[in-house]
Design a protein around this motif. Structure first.
Motif, short mmCIF file in Angstrom:
data_model
loop_
_atom_site.label_atom_id
_atom_site.label_comp_id
_atom_site.label_asym_id
_atom_site.label_seq_id
_atom_site.Cartn_x
_atom_site.Cartn_y
_atom_site.Cartn_z
N LEU A 212 -5.14 52.45 66.26
CA LEU A 212 -4.97 51.05 66.59
C LEU A 212 -4.72 50.23 65.32
CD1 LEU A 212 -7.74 50.72 69.31
CD2 LEU A 212 -5.26 50.76 69.68
N ARG A 213 -3.90 49.21 65.47
CA ARG A 213 -3.45 48.41 64.32
C ARG A 213 -4.39 47.23 64.06
NH1 ARG A 213 2.11 49.59 63.45
NH2 ARG A 213 2.96 50.95 65.10
N ARG A 214 -4.42 46.80 62.79
CA ARG A 214 -5.22 45.63 62.43
C ARG A 214 -4.51 44.79 61.38
NH1 ARG A 214 -11.31 47.41 61.17
NH2 ARG A 214 -10.30 49.11 60.04
N ILE A 215 -4.95 43.55 61.28
CA ILE A 215 -4.40 42.60 60.31
C ILE A 215 -5.47 42.32 59.27
CG2 ILE A 215 -3.40 40.31 59.99
CD1 ILE A 215 -2.78 40.41 63.07
N LEU A 216 -5.23 42.74 58.04
CA LEU A 216 -6.20 42.53 56.97
C LEU A 216 -6.24 41.06 56.57
CD1 LEU A 216 -8.11 43.55 54.73
CD2 LEU A 216 -6.06 43.96 53.32
N ILE A 217 -7.45 40.49 56.56
CA ILE A 217 -7.65 39.11 56.12
C ILE A 217 -8.23 39.16 54.70
CG2 ILE A 217 -8.72 36.89 56.60
CD1 ILE A 217 -6.69 37.84 58.72
N ARG A 218 -7.50 38.57 53.77
CA ARG A 218 -7.90 38.59 52.36
C ARG A 218 -8.58 37.27 51.98
NH1 ARG A 218 -2.51 40.90 52.23
NH2 ARG A 218 -2.56 43.05 51.44
N GLY A 219 -9.39 37.36 50.95
CA GLY A 219 -10.12 36.18 50.49
C GLY A 219 -9.25 35.06 49.99
N TYR A 220 -8.06 35.39 49.52
CA TYR A 220 -7.18 34.35 48.97
C TYR A 220 -6.14 33.84 49.97
CZ TYR A 220 -4.48 38.65 48.04
OH TYR A 220 -3.85 39.85 48.15
N ASP A 221 -6.21 34.27 51.23
CA ASP A 221 -5.27 33.77 52.23
C ASP A 221 -5.47 32.28 52.48
OD1 ASP A 221 -4.01 36.19 52.70
OD2 ASP A 221 -5.36 36.77 54.32
N SER A 222 -4.39 31.52 52.42
CA SER A 222 -4.44 30.11 52.77
C SER A 222 -4.46 29.95 54.29
CB SER A 222 -3.22 29.38 52.20
OG SER A 222 -2.04 29.82 52.86
N ARG A 223 -4.67 28.73 54.76
CA ARG A 223 -4.66 28.48 56.20
C ARG A 223 -3.30 28.82 56.79
NH1 ARG A 223 -3.21 24.46 59.75
NH2 ARG A 223 -4.56 24.17 61.58
N LEU A 224 -2.23 28.46 56.08
CA LEU A 224 -0.88 28.77 56.55
C LEU A 224 -0.67 30.27 56.65
CD1 LEU A 224 2.00 28.03 57.33
CD2 LEU A 224 2.54 27.87 54.88
N HIS A 225 -1.09 30.99 55.61
CA HIS A 225 -0.90 32.44 55.63
C HIS A 225 -1.76 33.09 56.71
CE1 HIS A 225 0.86 32.05 51.46
NE2 HIS A 225 1.75 32.75 52.12
N PHE A 226 -2.93 32.54 56.94
CA PHE A 226 -3.79 33.06 58.01
C PHE A 226 -3.07 32.96 59.35
CE2 PHE A 226 -7.06 32.28 61.29
CZ PHE A 226 -7.78 33.46 61.19
N LEU A 227 -2.46 31.81 59.62
CA LEU A 227 -1.74 31.61 60.88
C LEU A 227 -0.49 32.49 60.96
CD1 LEU A 227 -2.06 27.75 61.29
CD2 LEU A 227 -3.10 29.50 62.74
N LEU A 228 0.20 32.66 59.83
CA LEU A 228 1.36 33.54 59.81
C LEU A 228 0.96 34.99 60.05
CD1 LEU A 228 3.47 32.06 56.86
CD2 LEU A 228 4.07 32.06 59.29
N ASN A 229 -0.14 35.40 59.43
CA ASN A 229 -0.65 36.76 59.65
C ASN A 229 -0.90 36.99 61.13
OD1 ASN A 229 -0.65 37.08 56.87
ND2 ASN A 229 -2.87 36.84 56.66
N LEU A 230 -1.51 36.01 61.76
CA LEU A 230 -1.86 36.12 63.18
C LEU A 230 -0.59 36.20 64.04
CD1 LEU A 230 -4.42 36.04 64.97
CD2 LEU A 230 -4.08 33.56 65.15
N LYS A 231 0.40 35.38 63.71
CA LYS A 231 1.63 35.35 64.49
C LYS A 231 2.48 36.60 64.29
CE LYS A 231 5.74 32.54 65.37
NZ LYS A 231 6.47 31.29 65.03
N LEU A 232 2.59 37.03 63.03
CA LEU A 232 3.47 38.15 62.70
C LEU A 232 2.81 39.52 62.87
CD1 LEU A 232 5.14 36.68 59.48
CD2 LEU A 232 6.07 36.72 61.81
N GLY A 233 1.46 39.53 62.89
CA GLY A 233 0.75 40.79 63.04
C GLY A 233 0.65 41.59 61.76
N ARG A 234 0.70 40.92 60.63
CA ARG A 234 0.58 41.63 59.35
C ARG A 234 0.10 40.68 58.28
NH1 ARG A 234 4.82 40.03 56.20
NH2 ARG A 234 6.69 39.23 57.27
N SER A 235 -0.44 41.24 57.19
CA SER A 235 -0.87 40.45 56.06
C SER A 235 0.30 40.21 55.14
CB SER A 235 -1.98 41.17 55.29
OG SER A 235 -3.09 41.40 56.13
N ARG A 236 0.28 39.09 54.46
CA ARG A 236 1.33 38.82 53.50
C ARG A 236 1.17 39.77 52.32
NH1 ARG A 236 0.03 34.84 49.17
NH2 ARG A 236 -2.22 34.58 49.13
N ILE A 237 2.25 40.02 51.62
CA ILE A 237 2.22 40.91 50.45
C ILE A 237 1.68 40.12 49.26
CG2 ILE A 237 3.62 42.26 48.86
CD1 ILE A 237 5.54 42.75 51.19
#
Length: 237
Positions: A212-237
């Motif tokens: 099963l797949r997961r989206i890693l949430i990092r300590g330095y993720d901004s609010r925008l990146h958090f929402l993008l991660n959720l929408k796209l299903g992946r963490s930013r590089i």
């Protein structure tokens, strides 16, 4: 129609910053509160892992904006900081415990060992609606083990957790996110119904229940990146 269920992957939620690469896995309580508030305000709600597995295997409908929140390793800060905030927003989560290290410290941490949950804290979190799964007996790298060592690491963890929790433990998370077909087979034969990887993406119908797949949430993720991660299903590089 539900296209896929995001599973958020957290590790540490606490204020103590340290040096080293592992710090990307620590989210401050303030940021975690903002993230949970963001989910709540955008209409997201949590489901149980059982519902996700059924959806992947059989399809069907789930309410829109359903997610799962997961934590690897079982750090004590999950109880001190994350648990009250999850309850604040009426969210559930699954915590994957290193069963042989409960009440001890995380000897695998690159930045230095940190305190892990004890059994009383785990039971209190369970009474508050949290789920628990296995992250192995001692957090060993499973693909590097012999068949007997692997069986011991996976099977003993399930047995110990079920004995201490008084309930079935059916879900597994691969230590370090590392697995292969041999590991997947052993997890299944040891009696688990599904397991979680670190592969990015959302989980839809037909998804392999043992990867099963997961989206890693990092300590330095901004609010925008958090929402993008959720929408796209992946963490930013």
């Amino acid at each position: 129609m539900t296209k896929g269920i995001p599973v958020l992957m957290y590790h540490k939620v606490g204020p103590n910053r340290r040096s080293g690469r592992a710090e990307k896995l620590r989210v401050t309580p303030e940021k975690f509160d903002r993230q949970m508030s963001c989910l709540f305000k955008h209409g997201y709600g949590t489901i149980r892992v059982e519902e996700l597995v059924t959806f992947c295997q059989k399809g069907g409908k789930l309410p829109e904006k359903r997610i799962i929140i997961s934590f690897d390793d079982g750090y004590r800060d999950n109880f001190l900081y994350a648990f009250p905030l999850l309850r604040k927003y009426n969210f559930s989560a699954i915590i994957f415990l290193v069963s042989g290290c409960v009440g001890s410290v995380s000897k695998w941490d690159e930045g230095g060992a940190e305190a892990l949950l004890n059994w009383e804290e785990i039971k209190e979190m369970g009474r508050g609606g949290m789920e628990f799964g296995s992250h192995g007996q001692t957090h060993r790298l499973l693909p590097s083990l012999s068949e007997e060592e692997m069986k011991e690491e996976i099977e003993q963890s399930k047995s110990l957790l079920e004995k201490r929790l008084g309930q079935a433990v059916e879900f597994f998370s691969y230590p370090w996110g590392k697995f292969d077909e041999r590991v997947k087979h052993r997890v299944e034969t040891c009696g688990y119904r599904a397991s979680f990887s670190t592969r990015p993406g959302k989980n839809g119908r037909g998804e392999d229940p043992f990867a099963l797949r997961r989206i890693l949430i990092r300590g330095y993720d901004s609010r925008l990146h958090f929402l993008l991660n959720l929408k796209l299903g992946r963490s930013r590089i």
